[in-house]
Design a protein around this motif. Structure first.
Motif, PDB file in Angstrom:
ATOM      1  N   THR A  56       3.882  -4.640 -25.597  1.00 31.13           N
ATOM      2  CA  THR A  56       5.297  -5.271 -25.298  1.00 31.13           C
ATOM      3  C   THR A  56       5.433  -6.058 -23.327  1.00 31.13           C
ATOM      4  O   THR A  56       5.002  -4.790 -22.864  1.00 31.13           O
ATOM      5  N   PHE A  57       6.009  -6.184 -23.316  1.00 33.09           N
ATOM      6  CA  PHE A  57       6.192  -6.804 -21.626  1.00 33.09           C
ATOM      7  C   PHE A  57       7.196  -7.295 -21.245  1.00 33.09           C
ATOM      8  O   PHE A  57       8.540  -7.679 -22.468  1.00 33.09           O
ATOM      9  N   GLN A  58       7.983  -7.684 -20.194  1.00 32.35           N
ATOM     10  CA  GLN A  58       9.268  -8.075 -19.772  1.00 32.35           C
ATOM     11  C   GLN A  58       9.413  -9.263 -19.107  1.00 32.35           C
ATOM     12  O   GLN A  58       7.854  -9.564 -17.885  1.00 32.35           O
ATOM     13  N   HIS A  59       9.539 -10.633 -19.308  1.00 31.60           N
ATOM     14  CA  HIS A  59       9.020 -12.151 -18.101  1.00 31.60           C
ATOM     15  C   HIS A  59      10.248 -11.125 -17.145  1.00 31.60           C
ATOM     16  O   HIS A  59      11.841 -11.148 -17.564  1.00 31.60           O
ATOM     17  N   VAL A  60      10.731 -11.492 -15.729  1.00 32.88           N
ATOM     18  CA  VAL A  60      11.603 -11.564 -14.808  1.00 32.88           C
ATOM     19  C   VAL A  60      11.340 -12.978 -13.895  1.00 32.88           C
ATOM     20  O   VAL A  60       9.831 -13.414 -14.068  1.00 32.88           O
ATOM     21  N   GLU A  70      13.334  -9.750 -22.977  1.00 33.41           N
ATOM     22  CA  GLU A  70      11.431  -8.955 -23.241  1.00 33.41           C
ATOM     23  C   GLU A  70      10.573  -9.555 -24.367  1.00 33.41           C
ATOM     24  O   GLU A  70      11.028  -9.613 -25.651  1.00 33.41           O
ATOM     25  N   HIS A  71       9.265  -9.315 -24.818  1.00 36.26           N
ATOM     26  CA  HIS A  71       8.597  -9.714 -25.145  1.00 36.26           C
ATOM     27  C   HIS A  71       8.034  -8.679 -26.298  1.00 36.26           C
ATOM     28  O   HIS A  71       7.724  -7.958 -25.505  1.00 36.26           O
ATOM     29  N   GLU A  72       7.691  -8.848 -27.756  1.00 38.72           N
ATOM     30  CA  GLU A  72       7.382  -7.844 -28.235  1.00 38.72           C
ATOM     31  C   GLU A  72       6.021  -8.847 -29.255  1.00 38.72           C
ATOM     32  O   GLU A  72       6.182 -10.019 -30.081  1.00 38.72           O
ATOM     33  N   SER A  87       7.938 -12.152 -31.089  1.00 41.15           N
ATOM     34  CA  SER A  87       9.166 -12.308 -30.960  1.00 41.15           C
ATOM     35  C   SER A  87       9.647 -12.031 -29.494  1.00 41.15           C
ATOM     36  O   SER A  87       9.573 -10.782 -29.099  1.00 41.15           O
ATOM     37  N   CYS A  88      10.260 -12.805 -28.464  1.00 44.77           N
ATOM     38  CA  CYS A  88      10.665 -12.952 -27.413  1.00 44.77           C
ATOM     39  C   CYS A  88      11.697 -14.351 -27.568  1.00 44.77           C
ATOM     40  O   CYS A  88      11.609 -15.240 -27.981  1.00 44.77           O
ATOM     41  N   ILE A  89      13.035 -13.922 -26.667  1.00 44.79           N
ATOM     42  CA  ILE A  89      14.409 -14.802 -26.472  1.00 44.79           C
ATOM     43  C   ILE A  89      12.966 -16.168 -25.171  1.00 44.79           C
ATOM     44  O   ILE A  89      13.663 -17.489 -26.343  1.00 44.79           O
ATOM     45  N   LEU A  90      12.312 -15.925 -25.291  1.00 48.73           N
ATOM     46  CA  LEU A  90      11.955 -16.962 -24.004  1.00 48.73           C
ATOM     47  C   LEU A  90      10.470 -17.575 -25.213  1.00 48.73           C
ATOM     48  O   LEU A  90      10.710 -19.267 -25.152  1.00 48.73           O
ATOM     49  N   CYS A  91       9.324 -16.874 -25.360  1.00 48.23           N
ATOM     50  CA  CYS A  91       8.309 -17.863 -26.485  1.00 48.23           C
ATOM     51  C   CYS A  91       9.106 -17.623 -27.890  1.00 48.23           C
ATOM     52  O   CYS A  91       8.129 -18.525 -28.404  1.00 48.23           O
ATOM     53  N   GLY A  92      10.074 -17.475 -28.230  1.00 50.75           N
ATOM     54  CA  GLY A  92       9.873 -17.365 -29.798  1.00 50.75           C
ATOM     55  C   GLY A  92       9.850 -16.283 -30.570  1.00 50.75           C
ATOM     56  O   GLY A  92       9.550 -15.423 -30.145  1.00 50.75           O
TER      57      GLY A  92
HETATM   58 ZN   LIG Z   1       7.730 -14.324 -24.309  1.00 52.29          ZN
END
Ligand SMILES: [Zn+2]
Ligand SMILES: [Zn+2]
Ligand SMILES: [Zn+2]
Length: 116
Positions: A56-60, A70-72, A87-92
């Motif tokens: 997991t990490f966060q895009h800031v 948050e990226h999973e 799963s990520c709101i940005l990466c999809g």
């Molecule tokens: Zn992501």
């Protein structure tokens, strides 16, 4: 999670599963400061839970540290397959499956290597 910074929430990426980087095509720019440079990756960690590896990490935002999402990324082994999930709101979202075998076995074969 922030819907204001992305063009589309959780876009479908098919079998693409990334454990790093960011999907710039989907980044609309920071809602707070309007910066559109590549977001930073922070708080990256990996956990092992019952044989599942979860990264997991966060895009800031690289300017104001606004949290974009948050990226999973999950990796697990199931039978003869390696399963990947993103799963990520940005990466999809994505899901992939790969055989552990280096080749596709064509049914049972006589193989003396397996006889001890
Ligand atoms: Zn992501
Ligand atoms: Zn935002
Ligand atoms: Zn910002």
């Amino acid at each position: 999670m922030c819907e204001g910074c992305v063009r589309e929430e959780y876009p479908d990426r098919g079998t693409l599963c990334l454990e790093n980087g960011c999907y710039m095509m989907n980044f609309a720019g920071c809602q707070e400061c309007r910066d559109r440079s590549t977001p930073k990756i922070v708080n990256k960690k990996s956990d092992d839970i019952n044989g599942e590896e979860m990264i997991t990490f966060q895009h800031v935002c690289s300017k104001c540290n606004h949290l974009i999402g948050e990226h999973e990324h999950i990796f697990k082994v199931s039978g003869e397959y390696q399963l990947y999930e993103m799963s990520c709101i940005l990466c999809g979202t994505g899901e992939d499956q790969r055989s552990i075998m280096p080749y596709d076995p064509r049914g049972p074969q006589m193989n003396n290597d397996f006889i001890d």
